[in-house]
Design an enzyme around this catalytic site. Sequence first.
Site, PDB file in Angstrom:
ATOM      1  N   LEU A 134      41.421 -11.754 -10.303  1.00 55.20           N
ATOM      2  CA  LEU A 134      40.067 -12.100 -10.731  1.00 55.20           C
ATOM      3  C   LEU A 134      40.120 -13.224 -11.770  1.00 55.20           C
ATOM      4  O   LEU A 134      40.970 -13.214 -12.661  1.00 55.20           O
ATOM      5  CB  LEU A 134      39.429 -10.859 -11.359  1.00 55.20           C
ATOM      6  CG  LEU A 134      38.008 -10.997 -11.865  1.00 55.20           C
ATOM      7  CD1 LEU A 134      37.062 -11.073 -10.676  1.00 55.20           C
ATOM      8  CD2 LEU A 134      37.657  -9.807 -12.740  1.00 55.20           C
ATOM      9  N   HIS A 135      39.228 -14.180 -11.628  1.00 58.05           N
ATOM     10  CA  HIS A 135      39.121 -15.236 -12.636  1.00 58.05           C
ATOM     11  C   HIS A 135      37.698 -15.781 -12.635  1.00 58.05           C
ATOM     12  O   HIS A 135      36.973 -15.696 -11.650  1.00 58.05           O
ATOM     13  CB  HIS A 135      40.139 -16.355 -12.425  1.00 58.05           C
ATOM     14  CG  HIS A 135      40.087 -16.986 -11.069  1.00 58.05           C
ATOM     15  ND1 HIS A 135      40.583 -16.385  -9.931  1.00 58.05           N
ATOM     16  CD2 HIS A 135      39.588 -18.175 -10.668  1.00 58.05           C
ATOM     17  CE1 HIS A 135      40.396 -17.166  -8.895  1.00 58.05           C
ATOM     18  NE2 HIS A 135      39.790 -18.272  -9.318  1.00 58.05           N
ATOM     19  N   VAL A 136      37.306 -16.290 -13.781  1.00 59.36           N
ATOM     20  CA  VAL A 136      35.961 -16.826 -13.994  1.00 59.36           C
ATOM     21  C   VAL A 136      36.074 -18.337 -14.104  1.00 59.36           C
ATOM     22  O   VAL A 136      36.919 -18.850 -14.843  1.00 59.36           O
ATOM     23  CB  VAL A 136      35.334 -16.253 -15.281  1.00 59.36           C
ATOM     24  CG1 VAL A 136      33.928 -16.801 -15.490  1.00 59.36           C
ATOM     25  CG2 VAL A 136      35.320 -14.725 -15.250  1.00 59.36           C
TER      26      VAL A 136
END
Length: 182
Positions: A134-136
């Site tokens: 997961l990454h933003v």
Amino acid sequence: MSHQNLWAPWRLDYLRSLDPAVKPPTAIDPPRCFLCDAAVAEAGSPEAKNRLVLLRDARGVIILNRYPYTNGHLLIAPIDHIGDLADLDSVQRNSLFELVALAEELLRSTINPQGINVGINIGRAAGAGVPGHLHVHVVPRWAGDVNFMETVGQIRVIPQALDQSYEHLAKEIQQISKQISK
């Protein structure tokens, strides 16, 4: 439509740095996760600079996107290789968004965008390039940043080289981090 070239001479250093003995990944030998690799690089080290790590602490990692949508495009990720928001515990979720807020502050203080997009792509079908970690995305925006070159020429113009962006952002994030820790 004919093939168009966009010269990117700054990529030559990267291409020269690739190990010719390393084979492309296969389904049997999946690629390493660049976010996991970034999460173990000590901020300020040559490894961190090579991986464009601006900050790494217990909350996670902030890195400059190597393939940016626009100048200053940042990626924020937890340290752990977790693919879904629902799999983060409350401390990890809060920590991730503390870093997103820090990234916003960093961009506002360094490159003065007129707006900022914040987004998460969960799963390959949603556009996640690394569906397991997961990454933003925190992407600075300016009025008119989608222009003739992109609309007609289908070419995105990034106005600053990655190494220059990195140096500018790395210096500022150290200052912001010092102010926060006081």
